[in-house]
Motif scaffolding. Structure first.
Motif, PDB file in Angstrom:
ATOM      1  N   HIS A 185      -2.552  -4.035   7.604  1.00 45.18           N
ATOM      2  CA  HIS A 185      -2.016  -4.127   6.235  1.00 45.18           C
ATOM      3  C   HIS A 185      -1.853  -5.586   5.838  1.00 45.18           C
ATOM      4  O   HIS A 185      -1.960  -6.481   6.692  1.00 45.18           O
ATOM      5  CB  HIS A 185      -0.659  -3.413   6.167  1.00 45.18           C
ATOM      6  N   TRP A 186      -1.577  -5.797   4.531  1.00 46.46           N
ATOM      7  CA  TRP A 186      -1.318  -7.176   4.065  1.00 46.46           C
ATOM      8  C   TRP A 186       0.074  -7.309   3.463  1.00 46.46           C
ATOM      9  O   TRP A 186       0.307  -8.104   2.563  1.00 46.46           O
ATOM     10  CB  TRP A 186      -2.408  -7.666   3.124  1.00 46.46           C
ATOM     11  N   TRP A 187       0.999  -6.525   4.011  1.00 46.92           N
ATOM     12  CA  TRP A 187       2.368  -6.561   3.493  1.00 46.92           C
ATOM     13  C   TRP A 187       3.209  -7.571   4.274  1.00 46.92           C
ATOM     14  O   TRP A 187       3.974  -7.186   5.166  1.00 46.92           O
ATOM     15  CB  TRP A 187       2.982  -5.166   3.579  1.00 46.92           C
ATOM     16  N   GLY A 212       9.697  -8.700   0.417  1.00 48.66           N
ATOM     17  CA  GLY A 212       9.856  -7.360  -0.156  1.00 48.66           C
ATOM     18  C   GLY A 212       8.934  -6.355   0.514  1.00 48.66           C
ATOM     19  O   GLY A 212       9.315  -5.207   0.782  1.00 48.66           O
ATOM     20  N   GLU A 213       7.702  -6.792   0.799  1.00 50.53           N
ATOM     21  CA  GLU A 213       6.730  -5.888   1.422  1.00 50.53           C
ATOM     22  C   GLU A 213       7.160  -5.515   2.844  1.00 50.53           C
ATOM     23  O   GLU A 213       7.066  -4.337   3.242  1.00 50.53           O
ATOM     24  CB  GLU A 213       5.359  -6.569   1.465  1.00 50.53           C
ATOM     25  N   ALA A 214       7.636  -6.520   3.583  1.00 51.94           N
ATOM     26  CA  ALA A 214       8.052  -6.246   4.963  1.00 51.94           C
ATOM     27  C   ALA A 214       9.240  -5.285   4.974  1.00 51.94           C
ATOM     28  O   ALA A 214       9.324  -4.379   5.820  1.00 51.94           O
ATOM     29  CB  ALA A 214       8.413  -7.556   5.664  1.00 51.94           C
ATOM     30  N   GLY A 216      -2.281 -12.285   2.843  1.00 49.29           N
ATOM     31  CA  GLY A 216      -3.180 -12.545   1.718  1.00 49.29           C
ATOM     32  C   GLY A 216      -3.073 -11.425   0.707  1.00 49.29           C
ATOM     33  O   GLY A 216      -3.656 -10.354   0.908  1.00 49.29           O
ATOM     34  N   GLY A 217      -2.290 -11.675  -0.352  1.00 53.98           N
ATOM     35  CA  GLY A 217      -2.094 -10.648  -1.373  1.00 53.98           C
ATOM     36  C   GLY A 217      -3.424 -10.162  -1.911  1.00 53.98           C
ATOM     37  O   GLY A 217      -4.411 -10.902  -1.932  1.00 53.98           O
ATOM     38  N   GLY A 218      -3.422  -8.917  -2.337  1.00 53.78           N
ATOM     39  CA  GLY A 218      -4.669  -8.349  -2.847  1.00 53.78           C
ATOM     40  C   GLY A 218      -5.575  -7.826  -1.735  1.00 53.78           C
ATOM     41  O   GLY A 218      -6.444  -7.007  -1.980  1.00 53.78           O
ATOM     42  N   GLY A 219      -5.363  -8.325  -0.501  1.00 51.22           N
ATOM     43  CA  GLY A 219      -5.998  -7.703   0.657  1.00 51.22           C
ATOM     44  C   GLY A 219      -7.409  -8.151   1.014  1.00 51.22           C
ATOM     45  O   GLY A 219      -8.024  -7.562   1.900  1.00 51.22           O
ATOM     46  N   SER A 276      -5.366   2.048   7.890  1.00 48.30           N
ATOM     47  CA  SER A 276      -5.339   0.730   7.249  1.00 48.30           C
ATOM     48  C   SER A 276      -4.942   0.886   5.791  1.00 48.30           C
ATOM     49  O   SER A 276      -5.383   1.831   5.126  1.00 48.30           O
ATOM     50  CB  SER A 276      -6.715   0.070   7.325  1.00 48.30           C
ATOM     51  N   GLN A 277      -4.146  -0.048   5.332  1.00 53.20           N
ATOM     52  CA  GLN A 277      -3.896  -0.144   3.889  1.00 53.20           C
ATOM     53  C   GLN A 277      -5.238  -0.395   3.213  1.00 53.20           C
ATOM     54  O   GLN A 277      -6.041  -1.206   3.682  1.00 53.20           O
ATOM     55  CB  GLN A 277      -2.949  -1.323   3.626  1.00 53.20           C
ATOM     56  N   MET A 278      -5.495   0.299   2.139  1.00 49.46           N
ATOM     57  CA  MET A 278      -6.772   0.154   1.415  1.00 49.46           C
ATOM     58  C   MET A 278      -6.548   0.447  -0.050  1.00 49.46           C
ATOM     59  O   MET A 278      -5.623   1.165  -0.405  1.00 49.46           O
ATOM     60  CB  MET A 278      -7.780   1.209   1.894  1.00 49.46           C
ATOM     61  N   ASP A 307       0.824 -18.727  -3.337  1.00 52.18           N
ATOM     62  CA  ASP A 307       0.941 -17.289  -3.074  1.00 52.18           C
ATOM     63  C   ASP A 307       1.736 -16.604  -4.177  1.00 52.18           C
ATOM     64  O   ASP A 307       2.632 -17.207  -4.776  1.00 52.18           O
ATOM     65  CB  ASP A 307       1.631 -17.048  -1.724  1.00 52.18           C
ATOM     66  N   TRP A 308       1.427 -15.328  -4.392  1.00 46.44           N
ATOM     67  CA  TRP A 308       2.057 -14.599  -5.491  1.00 46.44           C
ATOM     68  C   TRP A 308       3.577 -14.517  -5.344  1.00 46.44           C
ATOM     69  O   TRP A 308       4.306 -14.600  -6.332  1.00 46.44           O
ATOM     70  CB  TRP A 308       1.469 -13.175  -5.579  1.00 46.44           C
ATOM     71  N   ASN A 309       4.041 -14.377  -4.093  1.00 39.40           N
ATOM     72  CA  ASN A 309       5.486 -14.204  -3.906  1.00 39.40           C
ATOM     73  C   ASN A 309       6.228 -15.521  -4.126  1.00 39.40           C
ATOM     74  O   ASN A 309       7.414 -15.526  -4.472  1.00 39.40           O
ATOM     75  CB  ASN A 309       5.804 -13.587  -2.537  1.00 39.40           C
ATOM     76  N   TYR A 339      -3.238   0.914 -13.244  1.00 39.23           N
ATOM     77  CA  TYR A 339      -2.636   1.224 -11.947  1.00 39.23           C
ATOM     78  C   TYR A 339      -3.510   0.800 -10.779  1.00 39.23           C
ATOM     79  O   TYR A 339      -4.724   0.618 -10.914  1.00 39.23           O
ATOM     80  CB  TYR A 339      -2.352   2.739 -11.839  1.00 39.23           C
ATOM     81  N   ASN A 340      -2.864   0.656  -9.638  1.00 37.37           N
ATOM     82  CA  ASN A 340      -3.543   0.735  -8.355  1.00 37.37           C
ATOM     83  C   ASN A 340      -2.618   1.505  -7.423  1.00 37.37           C
ATOM     84  O   ASN A 340      -1.467   1.769  -7.778  1.00 37.37           O
ATOM     85  CB  ASN A 340      -3.916  -0.642  -7.798  1.00 37.37           C
ATOM     86  N   SER A 341      -3.137   1.913  -6.313  1.00 35.97           N
ATOM     87  CA  SER A 341      -2.326   2.700  -5.382  1.00 35.97           C
ATOM     88  C   SER A 341      -2.686   2.245  -3.981  1.00 35.97           C
ATOM     89  O   SER A 341      -3.870   2.122  -3.647  1.00 35.97           O
ATOM     90  CB  SER A 341      -2.656   4.188  -5.561  1.00 35.97           C
TER      91      SER A 341
HETATM   92  C1  BGC Z   1      -1.127  -4.150  -3.090  1.00 32.53           C
HETATM   93  C2  BGC Z   1       0.377  -4.275  -3.004  1.00 32.53           C
HETATM   94  C3  BGC Z   1       0.742  -5.642  -2.469  1.00 32.53           C
HETATM   95  C4  BGC Z   1       0.084  -6.728  -3.295  1.00 32.53           C
HETATM   96  C5  BGC Z   1       0.411  -8.131  -2.858  1.00 32.53           C
HETATM   97  C6  BGC Z   1      -1.729  -5.340  -3.807  1.00 32.53           C
HETATM   98  O1  BGC Z   1      -3.124  -5.298  -3.697  1.00 32.53           O
HETATM   99  O2  BGC Z   1      -1.474  -2.970  -3.751  1.00 32.53           O
HETATM  100  O3  BGC Z   1       0.930  -3.287  -2.192  1.00 32.53           O
HETATM  101  O4  BGC Z   1       2.139  -5.766  -2.450  1.00 32.53           O
HETATM  102  O5  BGC Z   1      -1.313  -6.559  -3.214  1.00 32.53           O
HETATM  103  O6  BGC Z   1       0.237  -8.326  -1.518  1.00 32.53           O
END
Ligand code: BGC
Length: 417
Positions: A31-33, A37-39, A63-66, A86-88, A246-248, A297-299
């Motif tokens: 994952h990319w969390w 907040g993500e953790a 790396g946000g966005g993955g 895997s997060q996708m 970074d976004w955060n 949206y995204n999911s």
């Molecule tokens: C994901 C989110 C994530 C964000 C930043 C997005 O692509 O859907 O879950 O928090 O990227 O990392």
């Protein structure tokens, strides 16, 4: 290409591990969390699984966005080293499913009634060839503004309803000596913001035609040029150090009051939540001006790989936990997203979460729910990458005019298709 690379390893893996061994009580998750907040959100899942006796083997790829995470995943899968999940995002799930490396959660889905509770927009990406290959974790939405309330009060601002209102508000922040717009200069952040700009500039039908149907006339239209002009305008309100941020860290600028606003998906709210900030008191969430009534949206999905027999029980436990009603509430309250099921009460969500849930329902019913092109739900990854690249080159001055931007966009999308 992905298919060729992967099919050989899929076979090798399933033969190598066909013997029955005792179940492995461990979930391995890529994952990319990695933000605060993500953790915190991911911890909710780790704890739920720990209660059932499953250890957590973390494979974080920052790396946000993955994008970086997806590169790492490709290498793992090519080596026959499949994670449990895997997060996708969206189309990536379908790519891996087409490559024949995903597992089959259909039995669990039937038992748990996912067909009835998961919205059709998500099933399009979690079911492939009639089989459940992924467990949707949440629904995020990208057309939001996140505003520091104290700064807003200080400059005497009110909710901007149109793009022009937004520009006027940014001017007020600038005049007060505050950085108006917090942005991270990474291609996925710039493109995620541009999704909202396109919707605001062209309206819902235009967004769908250009960003989901990839209609060429729309992509090269004056409306798209105007969208790039509007993006250029927004970039004039960014501080000089935004490249690569970074976004955060951009969210942190708003949380601290160093900037007025960030345009970002509602994972930004996860950062406010982690910093113990309250909507209405410390921060404000508004829809990106001119996009009210529509949701881009995204999911996040947990793509489930075709793991060896002795790892399947853990995978089922993970999938079942992920789609349980209690987890969908507890996790999404912390993550900033809303549930991936339609039957979860909004009781525990804050005002922004409640609004997010209501907006999603309305957009879904009214036909104004659209996939984010920047976030993997508008088109397959190659097209999304081409889009991110052009938007970013425009933001950083390598593409100089809106005319040039639309020409490059049409060409890049065409080549990627
Ligand atoms: C994901 C989110 C994530 C964000 C930043 C997005 O692509 O859907 O879950 O928090 O990227 O990392």
């Amino acid at each position: 290409m992905l298919r060729k690379l992967l099919i050989g390893t899929a076979l090798a893996t399933s033969f190598a591990f066909s013997a029955h061994a005792a179940d492995v009580k461990e979930v391995q998750m890529l994952h990319w969390w990695t933000s605060g907040g993500e953790a915190a959100a991911l911890n909710v899942l780790k704890q739920d699984l720990a209660k059932e006796g499953y250890a957590w083997k973390d494979v974080p790829v920052a790396g946000g966005g993955g994008d970086a995470a997806m590169t790492a995943l490709k290498a793992m899968v090519a080596a026959g080293n499949y994670p449990t999940a895997s997060q996708m995002l969206g189309y990536t799930v379908l790519d891996y499913a087409a490559a024949g490396v995903m597992g089959d959660l259909t039995e669990t889905a039937k038992k748990e009634g996912w067909d009835k509770s998961v919205p059709a927009a998500l099933q399009k990406f979690s079911v492939y060839d009639g089989k459940w290959v992924a467990a949707p974790v949440n629904v995020h939405s990208v057309n939001w503004l996140w505003i520091n309330k104290a700064v807003m009060d200080k400059i005497g601002g009110t909710e901007p309803k149109t793009f022009d209102d937004f520009v006027a508000l940014l001017d007020m922040a600038k005049a007060a000596g505050v950085t108006p717009l917090a942005l991270g200069g990474q291609n996925w952040q710039e493109a995620t913001m541009f999704d909202s700009v396109v919707l605001s500039t062209g309206g819902p039908e235009f967004y769908k035609k250009a960003m989901n149907d990839l209609d060429e006339d729309s992509l090269k239209s004056d409306t798209m040029k105007k969208s790039f002009d509007n993006l250029a305008k927004l970039v004039t309100y960014v501080d000089p150090n935004f490249s690569g941020r970074d976004w955060n860290l951009a969210t942190a600028m708003v949380i601290k009051g160093d900037a007025l606003v960030q345009v970002m998906g509602d994972w930004a709210k996860g950062e406010f939540h982690a910093a113990k900030k309250t909507p209405g008191t410390d921060f404000l969430c508004y829809r990106f001006p001119g996009t009210d009534g529509s949701v881009i949206y995204n999911s996040d999905m947990f793509g489930m790989f075709n793991v060896p027999e002795d790892r399947k029980a853990a995978q089922v436990a993970l999938a079942t936990a992920t789609l349980s009603k209690s987890f969908q509430s507890a996790f999404n309250v912390v993550k900033g997203s809303v549930p991936a099921r339609t039957d979860v009460p909004d009781t525990d969500f804050d005002a922004c979460g409640k609004k997010g849930m209501a907006d999603l329902k309305k957009a879904n019913e009214g036909g104004t729910l659209f996939g984010s092109l920047a976030q993997g739900y508008g088109a397959p990854p190659a097209v999304a990458n081409a889009y991110k690249d052009v938007v970013s080159k425009f933001v950083h001055g390598q593409i100089k005019t809106s005319d040039e931007a639309v020409t490059e966009l049409v060409k890049a999308i065409d080549d990627a298709k």
